[in-house]
Design a protein around this motif. Structure first.
Motif, short mmCIF file in Angstrom:
data_model
loop_
_atom_site.label_atom_id
_atom_site.label_comp_id
_atom_site.label_asym_id
_atom_site.label_seq_id
_atom_site.Cartn_x
_atom_site.Cartn_y
_atom_site.Cartn_z
N PRO A 114 0.81 -1.21 0.00
CA PRO A 114 0.00 0.00 0.00
C PRO A 114 0.85 1.26 0.00
N GLY A 115 0.33 2.32 -0.61
CA GLY A 115 1.02 3.60 -0.58
C GLY A 115 1.72 3.94 -1.89
N ASP A 116 2.54 4.95 -1.83
CA ASP A 116 3.23 5.46 -3.01
C ASP A 116 4.66 5.74 -2.61
N ILE A 327 7.82 -12.64 -11.07
CA ILE A 327 7.31 -12.05 -9.83
C ILE A 327 7.44 -10.54 -9.96
N LEU A 328 6.36 -9.85 -9.64
CA LEU A 328 6.41 -8.39 -9.66
C LEU A 328 6.12 -7.88 -8.26
N VAL A 329 7.00 -6.99 -7.81
CA VAL A 329 6.76 -6.34 -6.51
C VAL A 329 6.63 -4.86 -6.79
N THR A 330 5.49 -4.29 -6.46
CA THR A 330 5.30 -2.87 -6.75
C THR A 330 4.46 -2.23 -5.66
N ASP A 331 4.16 -0.94 -5.84
CA ASP A 331 3.36 -0.28 -4.82
C ASP A 331 1.97 0.05 -5.37
N GLU A 332 1.13 0.53 -4.49
CA GLU A 332 -0.25 0.78 -4.84
C GLU A 332 -0.35 1.81 -5.97
#
Lengths: 350, 350
Positions: A114-116, A327-332
DNA sequence: TTTGTCATGGTCTTAAAATGTCCCGGGCTA
DNA sequence: TAGCCCGGGACATTTTAAGACCATGACAAA
């Protein structure tokens, strides 16, 4: 309010999970008006006993009423659900986003924190932590892992804490690319060594600049030491890489004006491991680098991409279209944007 | 923010406890700069093993760092503590209040629920729930329990959910006083029967008006049925009673002007089971009632008082000074006020 | 240099909690 | 009346937490 949840999550890591589970149960009971334990268990994919533990709790909290015809929501439960709705939305929103992106591009896993991370250093740290966790989830004790540079990867290295039981002393961390720019902390070499130390693994360094002229490439390619480590890099089972905005990367690489313009005109939006990609995920520009080649990436078993922030969403999306990520890791912030683009594309197709 | 905590507490009843425990540990580690497991366990009154489980978790969350010389707080842990401080304050504030009131008046237990039940129906419900829980905490399977009327007691009856294993089928609920006013829901008779039904116990009713003239009293005292139930009431091991504001009660009882004035001039601030108390907890006015007499109350093993709201704080405080309460269940608004008065009194003494 | 103290992290045993599974009697409905 | 689904009880089994010790290493004082 959202903030408090983030704080609590640090002290109660499985808070979200429990909250979601109980919310779902309560919600389902509300929707069903009145429902029996077995029926409910089936519709929620739970076993009878575990559901029972939950409903007993809900009952003792006065949120549901149980009698011989079944369970129904109480007034207190109903008003709690109302209050919980906005929270639940954000709770589940990310899950839905993850699944949407995952299934659209056929990844094995998508994690959205969550978040930016452009606006909040906390989110950046979360991104690092999520990346670290994802890596540990696929890491075997004798793996070779190639990692790129960048501030996000650096954060990930810092957040890498291995679970106690396993030993990774036979694993190797190697840089996926050469030196780039001035900052030591975000060099691939630095990150590979940090990660290795944190999990108790081995590492090798690659002592070459990221960007090479033809001559330099040829002469370094002769160097036996360099050749050996390049061999190791190319045999990695796992690649962990940041995703860069194409324009930003041209600046960081200090490319000459002509090349920058050329790359722009080719429609590049993303950069990763020395390749520039356009919006459709096609390679439009290749730099001469010592590290991974396209064929190595395609062959690699697990490719983990990490990046966040709205500004990078186009770049991330391009990499997803390239089709080699696992695999992708990202933010909201980025995930929402990507989700929007997916929706628009669906509309175009219909 | 506070609101969210209240919501979560309903789905995660032991959230607060866990949060407090981990906060305390983290806080202690911060204060100690660097500290070993055994030392820390000793200073926190925990066993080494349970503390270890917690510190392992804190470590995996990156909030503390552990090496061979001991544990120390990490930057992330430090900033989390900062963020958590205001929450912790409110978390622990109520505990302190409870303990302060408890020890000042020698109660066995004080429960303070957050909020103000004058302004929030949620808090009123919480008050009821807390009261119900407190009652179940002392209730034995063959007890006799006398309960008064009032809206708070009514809420408590609604919130009474017995834990599954025990059976109370040999317990008796009886009204502590007669009928009063018009509203059925808040009659002692109604509440006794509701509570009895909810825990699967027996109940008896007292069919007399709360306030009696001399003649009526004498004639009812002859009635064998009434005498029998009054016998039972007076033998109760547990009394659960609301606490009323004296003036308000004179109105509800529809006393004549002269009596109201008389009671006011006697300095009455509190009313309970037909007795009026002044600020010092002395009985200043007695109504002729069929239910409990002062001597019964003094003899009773467990007296549970329930009331909340700033307006009632004086009345509650008076009852505490009366000195017969064993368990007090109140809300934050009243407790803060009582706490303040205790402090003022201490200053006066010094 | 030695020695004692305190640290972590490992292991083993025991106790307790969670879970899977099945069953019973009781309402409700067809 | 028969059949179905209900909650709740019972119980074996698995999983988890807790307690108790110990090995080993860092560090400081003697």
């Amino acid at each position: 309010m959202r903030n408090l949840l983030e704080i609590q999550k640090q002290l109660l890591p499985d808070l979200m999970e429990t909250l979601k589970r109980r919310y779902t149960i309560l919600h389902q009971i509300m929707l069903s008006d009145i429902i029996g334990r077995r029926t409910l268990a089936a519709s929620l994919n739970m076993t009878e006993r575990t559901l029972r533990a939950e409903t007993d709790l809900l009952k003792s909290q006065g949120l549901i009423e149980i009698d011989s015809v079944g369970m129904r929501i109480s007034d207190a439960g109903r008003s709690l659900l109302d209050l919980l709705e906005p929270i639940a939305k954000s709770l589940f929103g990310l899950d839905d986003l993850e699944e949407k992106i995952r299934s659209t591009y056929g990844l094995s896993k998508v994690i959205v924190v969550p978040g930016d991370c452009e606006t909040s250093p906390f989110t950046k740290r979360e991104l690092g932590r999520a990346g670290a966790k994802a890596l540990l989830g696929v890491l075997r004790s004798d793996d070779t892992i190639a990692v790129t540079g960048g501030s996000t990867l650096a954060e990930m290295a810092d957040q890498l804490t291995p679970p106690l039981p396993l030993s990774y002393k036979d694993a190797w961390f190697v840089p996926a690319r050469g030196g780039l720019g001035e900052s030591m902390e975000i060099q691939a070499n630095t990150i590979a060594s940090t990660m290795a130390k944190r999990v108790g693994a081995q590492y090798r360094l690659l002592h070459v600049p990221d960007l090479l002229g033809e001559d330099a490439y040829q002469s370094l390619a002769q160097d036996s030491n360099t050749r050996e480590i390049v061999q190791i890099i190319r045999r990695s089972r796992i690649i962990v890489h940041g995703i860069g905005d194409a324009i930003e990367m041209t600046r960081r690489r200090k490319l000459d004006e002509a090349t920058v313009l050329e790359i722009q005109e080719e429609g590049a939006v993303a950069e990763s491991f020395g390749y520039y990609f356009n919006e459709d995920g096609q390679v439009v520009h290749t730099m001469l680098t010592m590290g991974l080649r396209l064929e190595d990436i395609i062959r690699t078993e697990v490719v983990v991409g990490i990046a966040g922030g709205k500004r990078k969403s186009k770049a991330i999306h391009a990499m997803l279209r390239f089709g080699q990520e696992d695999i992708l890791v990202t933010d909201e912030a980025a995930a929402v944007e990507i989700g929007r683009e997916i929706d628009e594309h669906v509309q175009l197709v219909h």
